[in-house]
Design a protein around this motif. Structure first.
Motif, PDB file in Angstrom:
ATOM      1  N   ASP A 115       0.856  -1.046   0.078  1.00 16.62           N
ATOM      2  CA  ASP A 115      -0.248   0.123  -0.158  1.00 16.62           C
ATOM      3  C   ASP A 115       0.985   0.913   0.089  1.00 16.62           C
ATOM      4  O   ASP A 115       1.727   0.543   0.418  1.00 16.62           O
ATOM      5  CB  ASP A 115      -0.721  -0.151   1.235  1.00 16.62           C
ATOM      6  CG  ASP A 115      -2.429   1.199   1.066  1.00 16.62           C
ATOM      7  OD1 ASP A 115      -2.303   1.671  -0.057  1.00 16.62           O
ATOM      8  OD2 ASP A 115      -2.586   1.427   2.112  1.00 16.62           O
ATOM      9  N   LEU A 158       5.376   4.012   2.648  1.00 19.13           N
ATOM     10  CA  LEU A 158       4.722   2.557   2.163  1.00 19.13           C
ATOM     11  C   LEU A 158       4.670   1.193   3.128  1.00 19.13           C
ATOM     12  O   LEU A 158       4.945   1.551   4.752  1.00 19.13           O
ATOM     13  CB  LEU A 158       6.357   1.958   1.574  1.00 19.13           C
ATOM     14  CG  LEU A 158       6.578   2.596  -0.409  1.00 19.13           C
ATOM     15  CD1 LEU A 158       7.967   2.181  -0.393  1.00 19.13           C
ATOM     16  CD2 LEU A 158       4.941   1.953  -0.972  1.00 19.13           C
ATOM     17  N   SER A 159       3.461   0.598   3.044  1.00 22.66           N
ATOM     18  CA  SER A 159       3.489  -0.198   4.309  1.00 22.66           C
ATOM     19  C   SER A 159       3.421  -1.781   3.086  1.00 22.66           C
ATOM     20  O   SER A 159       2.550  -1.311   2.362  1.00 22.66           O
ATOM     21  CB  SER A 159       2.060   0.048   5.032  1.00 22.66           C
ATOM     22  OG  SER A 159       0.845  -0.102   4.540  1.00 22.66           O
ATOM     23  N   GLY A 160       3.013  -2.571   4.088  1.00 16.93           N
ATOM     24  CA  GLY A 160       2.798  -4.170   3.917  1.00 16.93           C
ATOM     25  C   GLY A 160       3.944  -5.245   4.423  1.00 16.93           C
ATOM     26  O   GLY A 160       4.618  -4.536   5.273  1.00 16.93           O
ATOM     27  N   ILE A 170       7.085  -4.914   4.584  1.00 19.11           N
ATOM     28  CA  ILE A 170       7.958  -3.985   4.861  1.00 19.11           C
ATOM     29  C   ILE A 170       9.011  -3.333   5.653  1.00 19.11           C
ATOM     30  O   ILE A 170       7.917  -4.298   6.618  1.00 19.11           O
ATOM     31  CB  ILE A 170       6.528  -2.369   4.188  1.00 19.11           C
ATOM     32  CG1 ILE A 170       5.945  -2.009   2.595  1.00 19.11           C
ATOM     33  CG2 ILE A 170       7.767  -1.129   4.613  1.00 19.11           C
ATOM     34  CD1 ILE A 170       7.503  -2.390   1.764  1.00 19.11           C
ATOM     35  N   TRP A 230       2.795   3.259   8.544  1.00 19.04           N
ATOM     36  CA  TRP A 230       3.872   3.432   7.538  1.00 19.04           C
ATOM     37  C   TRP A 230       4.980   4.102   7.857  1.00 19.04           C
ATOM     38  O   TRP A 230       5.830   4.506   8.457  1.00 19.04           O
ATOM     39  CB  TRP A 230       3.023   5.245   7.114  1.00 19.04           C
ATOM     40  CG  TRP A 230       1.806   5.186   7.009  1.00 19.04           C
ATOM     41  CD1 TRP A 230       0.783   4.913   7.186  1.00 19.04           C
ATOM     42  CD2 TRP A 230       0.998   4.791   4.848  1.00 19.04           C
ATOM     43  NE1 TRP A 230      -0.737   4.504   6.859  1.00 19.04           N
ATOM     44  CE2 TRP A 230      -1.078   3.879   5.565  1.00 19.04           C
ATOM     45  CE3 TRP A 230       2.076   3.715   4.327  1.00 19.04           C
ATOM     46  CZ2 TRP A 230      -0.575   4.221   4.398  1.00 19.04           C
ATOM     47  CZ3 TRP A 230       0.600   3.588   3.130  1.00 19.04           C
ATOM     48  CH2 TRP A 230      -0.434   3.422   3.137  1.00 19.04           C
TER      49      TRP A 230
END
Ligand SMILES: Nc1ncnc2c1ncn2[C@@H]1O[C@H](COP(=O)(O)OP(=O)(O)OP(=O)(O)O)[C@@H](O)[C@H]1O
Ligand SMILES: Nc1ncnc2c1ncn2[C@@H]1O[C@H](COP(=O)(O)OP(=O)(O)OP(=O)(O)O)[C@@H](O)[C@H]1O
Ligand SMILES: [Mg+2]
Ligand SMILES: [Mg+2]
Lengths: 534, 534
Positions: B362, B384-386, B389, B407
């Motif tokens: 994301d 960014l996130s996920g 990460i 994030w």
């Protein structure tokens, strides 16, 4: 690292954000309609907000009785995205099975296609948990005595197109539910999770499996009530592929037209569908040059059919194997790079097998004396494990026999060749035991179906006083062709040991099939045994 | 559904079972060697059993100081497969940085290449936690006063080739550790998990990202001590790709030869590597027709370079973006299906951008007043996130500024176009603020590098009393070419607003670079500011 829960809502969100202009082409009773992912996203959010308002809570079951179309797709995303479970029900099951399944799952709501609504009229009084019925139609609601019936479009009209999906859902929470095809007995329920659905989608997108892609125009012919249409609606939406939904009661002609008109690149279905399409292609002219992969699974893909598609129509085939219990992708038949130079015959032999385990899963093939050798001879039951394999049936004792020590016992018997490629020989229940040795009904069927006069064929056993069981071939001849028993025996004799040859051949109008188009051997066996009065 | 923990051991197991004959081609100090995955598997198990015997426990850190070769690959799998953490150390860092990193990580063992061993000789007395040094060589051990030095081959010789990897490891357990490239300051440590590594590998295998495949002959040029060589050794092994390891101190000539001889299909590295290769291709003849993708990331890929590779050498380029903190794959520049008909210039403009978020992650781009518009104008920091990460730095306060509310704040400033494609404008720290407006150093560099006489170029700021900051262009001219300031200004003038044009041009022999070949703007800025005495 962030945990980054794998959630189904993130898949539709990706389509909305990055592919708002790409389309879902949906055939309904009223013809073909087109919806952008922007529209699908808004409609999905409206639907989700209405479910939420209606009081649907986490893990509640929402039933669907529907064909492949855009509204069904919206349910695929809206229901799990609010934490509930989308329960796709096979509309072709017997009404009493459907009633059983809905009560067993305790569905709160049923979303039903207009042409399936008569089924609800006939059964609604027996549905113990359903609070309302939402009819998916572009037309007026049918006049009915059933209470709490709404029109989908009216129902979602007041929904919130900006509804935000909750993000506090655990990836291992249930998201979907399917029942098995009832080929061998009563259907068994399987619960999918967000995690299993997202990982399965990733596996479909891998270049070495199906290679699903944004560039695809993807047409799931396999019904959305059959193992989530093999996951194609999920991965297709996620990647922003164009999705073509063939809608209700399609014919081979309609599929051929959709392929030509929409420039379909990838499609998926069971062999009977492709046999039907082949017949249509032989009779009329279509441009099917857009196809890069016809995915075929659910039963063994006959070698002859694969060959005809590829050599005559230049349409690449992809044979895959899986089960409701495996989400379903378990094996895919793709040659390894160093096998590309095999002689053509071996190449097709290899490609007609069920293929190699997809990355992410684990397998064992267990025979009478432990794991079998990879010699293409020893047979054993295929056992599977991994993050998109079920670990139980939904409230069903039969889980105890199928899920043991972390392994799903598939009930499928196979051999493994030295490349690790599996070949399904039979279901445990369909293997024919003759004189202490096994005969593979699938091998015989494949050989018979390779005869140019044969449209389809199935082989089942009859009890035999001397040999225990003996095979009988049931054959449907192509329209306009004829064939004698002797012709068939002459054709088979060079290919099999003598004791493998069927004792007899029965010519039929049709082989009985399951609701998803597989040979229904239970029924066929009954028929055949009645015929021989054994 | 089964949990099916995503474990790194399952990846090497797959290679052993299904691709035992496929090979790893490994260049060491002694030339090119070939190992089948069967051999790699056995050697990995031997290594794992010896680590186990040595007393290495779950979550212990094992350091490596090594080039890209088969032994390094064995460490990639053996160490996490027993539950320990493989800590790849950048051999090109300053010795005091290396000492700091090893002590900070508390490495128990160091596996070191023979040509890097002098570094250990110089620093071993300062390494507080290391119990032994294992030298990776085909030759005799060097004579040394360092205690507890073993030869890798001798050390693993007594290991168990049938060692079974433990399966009770949680997928969220740590598996690997890398430090950032120290472009902007001291390196920061990132811990990868089994889960993040397997999911990242799946993402690399997706057709819409890199499409890694068994059919690939894959050559990671990016060092294995730099973000796990971008995950290529993991995914390549998992899928049974042929892997070509370029080994120590390779040259552009050597890379070109390997591509030609081994028929490399996919390779990955930073732009400076590809600029070097391009020079080699221009000077000598090679057959590079096997290449299906040159993956380029780590810094912005100059448009001119992409174009030359594709149009002159017919070698497809794939621009990608990521960070040590993102495993690294975050965006990939691939056109959407409907963009394929863009006029050639726009097409290259688009492809030279950093691309679109990969499925599974994301993103947000946040400017001064919230999320930026997707108008290719408004700039903001990429967040960014996920699941692949990072959520923190390893024992480092700087995590507090980078990881906020779930994030990662990348420190990279970008614009987003209406297709959702990001274009990195600059690092926050490299943006040039002139008269209250931002100037993108990356845009200027790209434009300058598109001039045929320019080999490489970098743009940094100097303080300016009137405008706050002003850009200065630092340019390296191709061997045998000449260029004047005026020529460059004439070339740039039509492309930029007047106030974007650099105040001056400095011609240099070389642009200072980081250990992985990125422009080291910190150092360049110092040099330039010294030059102007500001
Ligand atoms: N490519 C294939 N080749 C041969 N058989 C296949 C293939 N793909 C699937 N099958 C068969 O289909 C089965 C899975 O089908 P599904 O889950 O739809 O229900 P079913 O097994 O037919 O029904 P039930 O379990 O209720 O009896 C597999 O176990 C296997 O027997
Ligand atoms: N395709 C690309 N285009 C432009 N910049 C890129 C690209 N790929 C990576 N980068 C830059 O590289 C950075 C990530 O690099 P890496 O993790 O190797 O360490 P670093 O940021 O260079 O060093 P440090 O964080 O220690 O200062 C990104 O944040 C970005 O600035
Ligand atoms: Mg079954
Ligand atoms: Mg950084």
């Amino acid at each position: 690292m962030m945990k980054g829960d794998l959630l189904i809502s993130s898949m539709i969100e990706r389509a909305e954000r990055f592919f708002p202009k790409k389309e879902v082409v949906s055939r309904t009773m009223n013809g073909i309609q087109r919806f952008s992912y922007k529209q699908i996203g808004q409609r999905t959010r409206k639907l989700a907000s209405r479910l939420d308002e209606f009081g649907i809570s986490r893990e509640d079951k929402i039933g669907t009785l529907a064909w492949n179309h855009h509204r069904h797709l919206e349910l695929y995303f809206a229901v799990p995205s609010i934490g509930a479970v989308v329960h796709t029900i096979n509309i072709r099951l017997a009404p009493e099975h459907i009633v059983y399944i809905i009560n067993h799952a305790e569905d709160e709501l049923i979303f039903v296609d207009e042409d399936v609504f008569p089924l609800i009229e006939a059964t609604h009084q027996n549905l113990r948990t359903v609070k309302a019925f939402i009819v998916m139609t572009d037309n007026e609601l049918p006049e009915t005595a059933v209470p709490n019936v709404y029109s989908y479009e009216e129902w979602i009209a007041s929904g919130d197109p900006d509804y935000q999906f909750p993000k506090d859902i655990d990836e291992e929470a249930p998201a979907g539910m399917c029942f098995t095809s009832a080929t061998t007995g009563n259907p068994k329920g399987v619960l999918y999770t967000h995690r299993s659905t997202v990982l399965h989608s990733m596996s479909l997108a891998m270049a070495d499996t199906v290679g699903a892609s944004e560039t695809d125009v993807s047409m799931p012919v396999v019904p959305m009530f059959h193992v989530n249409a093999w996951g194609m609606p999920y991965v297709g939406t996620w990647l922003g592929s164009t999705i073509v939904m063939p809608g209700p009661r399609f014919t081979p002609k309609l599929l051929a037209e959709l392929i030509e008109q929409e420039r379909v690149t990838m499609t998926a279905g069971v062999p009977t569908i492709w046999l039907g399409l082949l017949k249509e292609l032989e009779e009329n002219n279509y441009d099917v040059s857009s196809l890069r992969a016809v995915v075929c699974g659910g039963s063994a893909a006959p070698l002859g059919m694969i060959k005809t598609f590829e050599k005559k129509y230049n349409v690449p085939f992809l044979h895959a194997y899986g089960m409701t219990e495996t989400s379903p992708l378990a094996t895919v038949s793709r040659l390894k790079s160093y096998q590309r130079d095999l002689p053509e015959d071996e190449l097709y032999e290899e490609r007609a097998k069920q293929g190699i385990l997809v990355p992410g899963l684990d397998m064992k093939v267990v025979g009478a004396s432990g794991e079998v050798a990879w010699d293409e001879e020893e047979m054993g039951e295929l056992l599977l494990s991994g993050p998109w394999i079920a670990d139980d049936y939904y409230k069903d004792d039969r889980g105890e026999e199928a899920f043991i020590d972390g392994w799903l016992h598939t009930g499928d018997v196979c051999t493994v060749d030295e490349e690790g490629v599996i070949k399904i020989v039979d279901r445990t229940k369909d293997l024919i035991k003759s004189g202490g040795e096994w005969i593979s009904s699938v091998d015989l069927e494949n050989a018979i179906m390779a005869h140019e006069s044969v449209f389809e064929a199935s082989v089942v056993s009859i009890p035999d006083p001397e040999w225990q069981e003996r095979p009988i071939a049931c054959v449907v001849v192509h329209d306009g062709k004829t064939m004698t028993k002797e012709e068939l025996f002459d054709f088979l004799r060079p290919q099999f040991a003598k004791w493998w040859l069927p004792d007899d051949v029965l010519f039929m109008e049709e082989i009985p099939k399951t609701s998803v188009g597989k040979f229904l051997k239970r029924a066929l066996r009954d028929e055949v045994q009645k015929h021989y009065q054994v």
